[in-house]
Motif scaffolding. Sequence first.
Motif, PDB file in Angstrom:
ATOM      1  N   VAL A  63       1.507   3.527 -10.520  1.00  0.00           N
ATOM      2  CA  VAL A  63       0.054   3.701 -10.416  1.00  0.00           C
ATOM      3  C   VAL A  63      -0.262   4.872  -9.491  1.00  0.00           C
ATOM      4  O   VAL A  63      -1.128   5.712  -9.780  1.00  0.00           O
ATOM      5  CB  VAL A  63      -0.613   2.409  -9.904  1.00  0.00           C
ATOM      6  N   GLY A  64       0.432   4.953  -8.358  1.00  0.00           N
ATOM      7  CA  GLY A  64       0.210   6.061  -7.437  1.00  0.00           C
ATOM      8  C   GLY A  64       0.606   7.399  -8.028  1.00  0.00           C
ATOM      9  O   GLY A  64      -0.109   8.395  -7.886  1.00  0.00           O
ATOM     10  N   LEU A  65       1.752   7.430  -8.725  1.00  0.00           N
ATOM     11  CA  LEU A  65       2.227   8.670  -9.342  1.00  0.00           C
ATOM     12  C   LEU A  65       1.258   9.171 -10.404  1.00  0.00           C
ATOM     13  O   LEU A  65       0.824  10.329 -10.366  1.00  0.00           O
ATOM     14  CB  LEU A  65       3.607   8.438  -9.956  1.00  0.00           C
ATOM     15  N   SER A  66       0.901   8.317 -11.340  1.00  0.00           N
ATOM     16  CA  SER A  66       0.021   8.731 -12.438  1.00  0.00           C
ATOM     17  C   SER A  66      -1.402   8.988 -11.950  1.00  0.00           C
ATOM     18  O   SER A  66      -2.044   9.958 -12.365  1.00  0.00           O
ATOM     19  CB  SER A  66       0.020   7.667 -13.535  1.00  0.00           C
ATOM     20  N   GLY A  67      -1.888   8.129 -11.046  1.00  0.00           N
ATOM     21  CA  GLY A  67      -3.223   8.349 -10.496  1.00  0.00           C
ATOM     22  C   GLY A  67      -3.306   9.642  -9.704  1.00  0.00           C
ATOM     23  O   GLY A  67      -4.300  10.361  -9.760  1.00  0.00           O
ATOM     24  N   GLY A  68      -2.226   9.949  -8.968  1.00  0.00           N
ATOM     25  CA  GLY A  68      -2.197  11.196  -8.207  1.00  0.00           C
ATOM     26  C   GLY A  68      -2.167  12.418  -9.099  1.00  0.00           C
ATOM     27  O   GLY A  68      -2.819  13.425  -8.807  1.00  0.00           O
ATOM     28  N   LEU A  69      -1.430  12.343 -10.199  1.00  0.00           N
ATOM     29  CA  LEU A  69      -1.371  13.476 -11.123  1.00  0.00           C
ATOM     30  C   LEU A  69      -2.731  13.777 -11.734  1.00  0.00           C
ATOM     31  O   LEU A  69      -3.157  14.931 -11.798  1.00  0.00           O
ATOM     32  CB  LEU A  69      -0.347  13.197 -12.230  1.00  0.00           C
ATOM     33  N   VAL A  70      -3.416  12.742 -12.181  1.00  0.00           N
ATOM     34  CA  VAL A  70      -4.713  12.969 -12.823  1.00  0.00           C
ATOM     35  C   VAL A  70      -5.757  13.366 -11.785  1.00  0.00           C
ATOM     36  O   VAL A  70      -6.609  14.228 -12.025  1.00  0.00           O
ATOM     37  CB  VAL A  70      -5.143  11.732 -13.648  1.00  0.00           C
ATOM     38  N   HIS A  71      -5.688  12.769 -10.599  1.00  0.00           N
ATOM     39  CA  HIS A  71      -6.640  13.075  -9.517  1.00  0.00           C
ATOM     40  C   HIS A  71      -6.482  14.507  -9.025  1.00  0.00           C
ATOM     41  O   HIS A  71      -7.448  15.290  -8.982  1.00  0.00           O
ATOM     42  CB  HIS A  71      -6.416  12.078  -8.379  1.00  0.00           C
ATOM     43  N   THR A  72      -5.257  14.874  -8.659  1.00  0.00           N
ATOM     44  CA  THR A  72      -5.006  16.219  -8.138  1.00  0.00           C
ATOM     45  C   THR A  72      -5.145  17.268  -9.233  1.00  0.00           C
ATOM     46  O   THR A  72      -5.577  18.394  -8.973  1.00  0.00           O
ATOM     47  CB  THR A  72      -3.604  16.293  -7.512  1.00  0.00           C
ATOM     48  N   VAL A  78       0.841  -1.199   0.000  1.00  0.00           N
ATOM     49  CA  VAL A  78       0.000   0.000   0.000  1.00  0.00           C
ATOM     50  C   VAL A  78       0.874   1.246   0.000  1.00  0.00           C
ATOM     51  O   VAL A  78       0.597   2.230  -0.700  1.00  0.00           O
ATOM     52  CB  VAL A  78      -0.939   0.007   1.224  1.00  0.00           C
ATOM     53  N   SER A  79       1.953   1.204   0.761  1.00  0.00           N
ATOM     54  CA  SER A  79       2.837   2.367   0.867  1.00  0.00           C
ATOM     55  C   SER A  79       3.518   2.700  -0.452  1.00  0.00           C
ATOM     56  O   SER A  79       3.749   3.868  -0.763  1.00  0.00           O
ATOM     57  CB  SER A  79       3.881   2.125   1.957  1.00  0.00           C
ATOM     58  N   PHE A  80       3.864   1.689  -1.244  1.00  0.00           N
ATOM     59  CA  PHE A  80       4.480   1.944  -2.547  1.00  0.00           C
ATOM     60  C   PHE A  80       3.558   2.798  -3.409  1.00  0.00           C
ATOM     61  O   PHE A  80       4.003   3.750  -4.071  1.00  0.00           O
ATOM     62  CB  PHE A  80       4.784   0.629  -3.267  1.00  0.00           C
ATOM     63  N   ARG A  81       2.276   2.464  -3.427  1.00  0.00           N
ATOM     64  CA  ARG A  81       1.333   3.231  -4.232  1.00  0.00           C
ATOM     65  C   ARG A  81       1.243   4.674  -3.737  1.00  0.00           C
ATOM     66  O   ARG A  81       1.251   5.610  -4.528  1.00  0.00           O
ATOM     67  CB  ARG A  81      -0.049   2.578  -4.193  1.00  0.00           C
ATOM     68  N   PHE A  82       1.190   4.856  -2.432  1.00  0.00           N
ATOM     69  CA  PHE A  82       1.035   6.208  -1.904  1.00  0.00           C
ATOM     70  C   PHE A  82       2.330   7.002  -1.947  1.00  0.00           C
ATOM     71  O   PHE A  82       2.301   8.232  -1.908  1.00  0.00           O
ATOM     72  CB  PHE A  82       0.446   6.175  -0.487  1.00  0.00           C
ATOM     73  N   LEU A  83       3.462   6.335  -2.046  1.00  0.00           N
ATOM     74  CA  LEU A  83       4.706   7.061  -2.271  1.00  0.00           C
ATOM     75  C   LEU A  83       4.655   7.749  -3.632  1.00  0.00           C
ATOM     76  O   LEU A  83       5.059   8.905  -3.778  1.00  0.00           O
ATOM     77  CB  LEU A  83       5.897   6.095  -2.204  1.00  0.00           C
ATOM     78  N   GLY A  84       4.148   7.029  -4.633  1.00  0.00           N
ATOM     79  CA  GLY A  84       3.954   7.641  -5.950  1.00  0.00           C
ATOM     80  C   GLY A  84       2.937   8.763  -5.903  1.00  0.00           C
ATOM     81  O   GLY A  84       3.121   9.813  -6.540  1.00  0.00           O
ATOM     82  N   PHE A  85       1.868   8.560  -5.149  1.00  0.00           N
ATOM     83  CA  PHE A  85       0.839   9.586  -5.020  1.00  0.00           C
ATOM     84  C   PHE A  85       1.418  10.844  -4.379  1.00  0.00           C
ATOM     85  O   PHE A  85       1.105  11.972  -4.777  1.00  0.00           O
ATOM     86  CB  PHE A  85      -0.321   9.047  -4.185  1.00  0.00           C
ATOM     87  N   PHE A  86       2.276  10.656  -3.382  1.00  0.00           N
ATOM     88  CA  PHE A  86       2.916  11.790  -2.726  1.00  0.00           C
ATOM     89  C   PHE A  86       3.783  12.577  -3.704  1.00  0.00           C
ATOM     90  O   PHE A  86       3.734  13.813  -3.747  1.00  0.00           O
ATOM     91  CB  PHE A  86       3.767  11.284  -1.555  1.00  0.00           C
ATOM     92  N   LEU A  87       4.574  11.881  -4.504  1.00  0.00           N
ATOM     93  CA  LEU A  87       5.430  12.557  -5.484  1.00  0.00           C
ATOM     94  C   LEU A  87       4.588  13.329  -6.490  1.00  0.00           C
ATOM     95  O   LEU A  87       4.969  14.435  -6.910  1.00  0.00           O
ATOM     96  CB  LEU A  87       6.311  11.538  -6.203  1.00  0.00           C
ATOM     97  N   SER A  88       3.441  12.787  -6.863  1.00  0.00           N
ATOM     98  CA  SER A  88       2.571  13.489  -7.815  1.00  0.00           C
ATOM     99  C   SER A  88       2.109  14.829  -7.253  1.00  0.00           C
ATOM    100  O   SER A  88       2.001  15.820  -7.987  1.00  0.00           O
ATOM    101  CB  SER A  88       1.357  12.623  -8.167  1.00  0.00           C
ATOM    102  N   SER A  89       1.854  14.867  -5.954  1.00  0.00           N
ATOM    103  CA  SER A  89       1.424  16.115  -5.322  1.00  0.00           C
ATOM    104  C   SER A  89       2.534  17.163  -5.353  1.00  0.00           C
ATOM    105  O   SER A  89       2.277  18.351  -5.554  1.00  0.00           O
ATOM    106  CB  SER A  89       0.994  15.845  -3.875  1.00  0.00           C
ATOM    107  N   VAL A  90       3.764  16.710  -5.138  1.00  0.00           N
ATOM    108  CA  VAL A  90       4.908  17.622  -5.220  1.00  0.00           C
ATOM    109  C   VAL A  90       5.019  18.197  -6.634  1.00  0.00           C
ATOM    110  O   VAL A  90       5.224  19.407  -6.818  1.00  0.00           O
ATOM    111  CB  VAL A  90       6.209  16.897  -4.826  1.00  0.00           C
ATOM    112  N   LEU A  91       4.882  17.351  -7.640  1.00  0.00           N
ATOM    113  CA  LEU A  91       4.981  17.796  -9.025  1.00  0.00           C
ATOM    114  C   LEU A  91       3.866  18.784  -9.376  1.00  0.00           C
ATOM    115  O   LEU A  91       4.104  19.789 -10.068  1.00  0.00           O
ATOM    116  CB  LEU A  91       4.933  16.592  -9.967  1.00  0.00           C
ATOM    117  N   ILE A  92       2.648  18.513  -8.905  1.00  0.00           N
ATOM    118  CA  ILE A  92       1.529  19.437  -9.148  1.00  0.00           C
ATOM    119  C   ILE A  92       1.825  20.786  -8.505  1.00  0.00           C
ATOM    120  O   ILE A  92       1.617  21.857  -9.095  1.00  0.00           O
ATOM    121  CB  ILE A  92       0.209  18.855  -8.605  1.00  0.00           C
ATOM    122  N   GLY A  93       2.314  20.745  -7.250  1.00  0.00           N
ATOM    123  CA  GLY A  93       2.590  21.995  -6.543  1.00  0.00           C
ATOM    124  C   GLY A  93       3.656  22.834  -7.234  1.00  0.00           C
ATOM    125  O   GLY A  93       3.581  24.065  -7.242  1.00  0.00           O
TER     126      GLY A  93
END
Length: 386
Positions: free
Chosen positions: A103-112, A46-61
């Motif tokens: 999956v977390g990185l790309s999903g986070g980018l499109v979500h955020t 689970v953490s691997f996915r959310f690590l990608g999600f976290f990075l996506s938020s940094v990129l959006i910001g």
Amino acid sequence: MKNTKLIAASSLTMLIVALTSAIIGPLLVPMSESFKLNLSQAGSLVSFRFLGFFLSSVLIGLFWQRSRAGLFLVGSSFLLSLALLTIGFWPVLPVVCVLLFAVGLSGGLVHTGVDSLLSEIYPEVRTKVLNLVHIFFGVGAFLGPIMVGTVLWFFGWWNLVYYLVGMGALVLFFLFLTQNLKETQETFVQTQTGARTNLTYLTKSVPFWLLTIGMFFYVGSEVSLSSWVPMFMAKVRNTSTVVAGYTNSVFWIALLVGRLVFVYLSGKISTSRLLALAALGATVFAIGVFSIASHILIITFLACTGFFASGIYPTVLALGGHTFPNRIGMITAILTAAGSLGGICFPWLVGFGSEYLGLGRGIFMIPVLMGFAAAAFVYFEGRLIK
């Protein structure tokens, strides 16, 4: 409501991203058995996915601008479909770990990216629109455990679930590819300052810290709950793997119904008060989920937890936009990053603690985390009243 095509694409985005989130909890049991993982290692998936999600938020910001919306949404939806389909075809542990990060990185980018874009386009009805679109997150989250249970029942291949979700993400890619984002007009001019200036301004604000800390603990508790409830039901309450997976759908269908209610209440109760009440209710019922042995009562309390939790995430984003209207891209990214960080840390922490305390005791970290989130949101409401 204007830009209905964008609303439709955004709704499908939430559905697909929710599926990627909701399937991993019910799949922890068969994936753990397939890869021979202990509880702590299972939580790391689970953490691997959310690590990608976290990075996506940094990129959006750092890089979000309205003019780059098409690049963010088209590129990230393509990467999301590619990563999901590859897991379906190549279920090897090291590959799966890397691809869950993707999956977390790309999903986070499109979500955020969708959250940021909608917050900019609909400043006057931001809370209602975000809650409306996030209803489809509830739909996807409800369907995810059902999809897992059905595929495991008929085929027994956990990786087939990722292949099916990947096909849905491919549809999302083509939808964004044909979407004309240039037709959306600027509704206000954002402050044209650098990321460092925006961040410095935000970090001096107490409301910013309350929302950020609250989001950190809330998302961490929600992800931990949806990830570990199936394992709890199977290992502690002695249900079958399929039934344990279906149990999560109760939480998500209640969350879906709750989002409809929050859309209705958003114009009748102050946003901050609505958030505080929701967080308190979710905390109380989450305690009940893990305190009782009756399967019927567990399901009832789980449904009530989902109902109250339903409005927290989109309402926090809306409050961030209301409080800092000239820094929507940055505040949305930071709040999402805070939630992602919680999603990285706490599912693993629950698994690690359960290795020593036992799952029946370690899982009580989840309502404790919800309680911390509720405290932050109640204090936020108290400051507004003063």
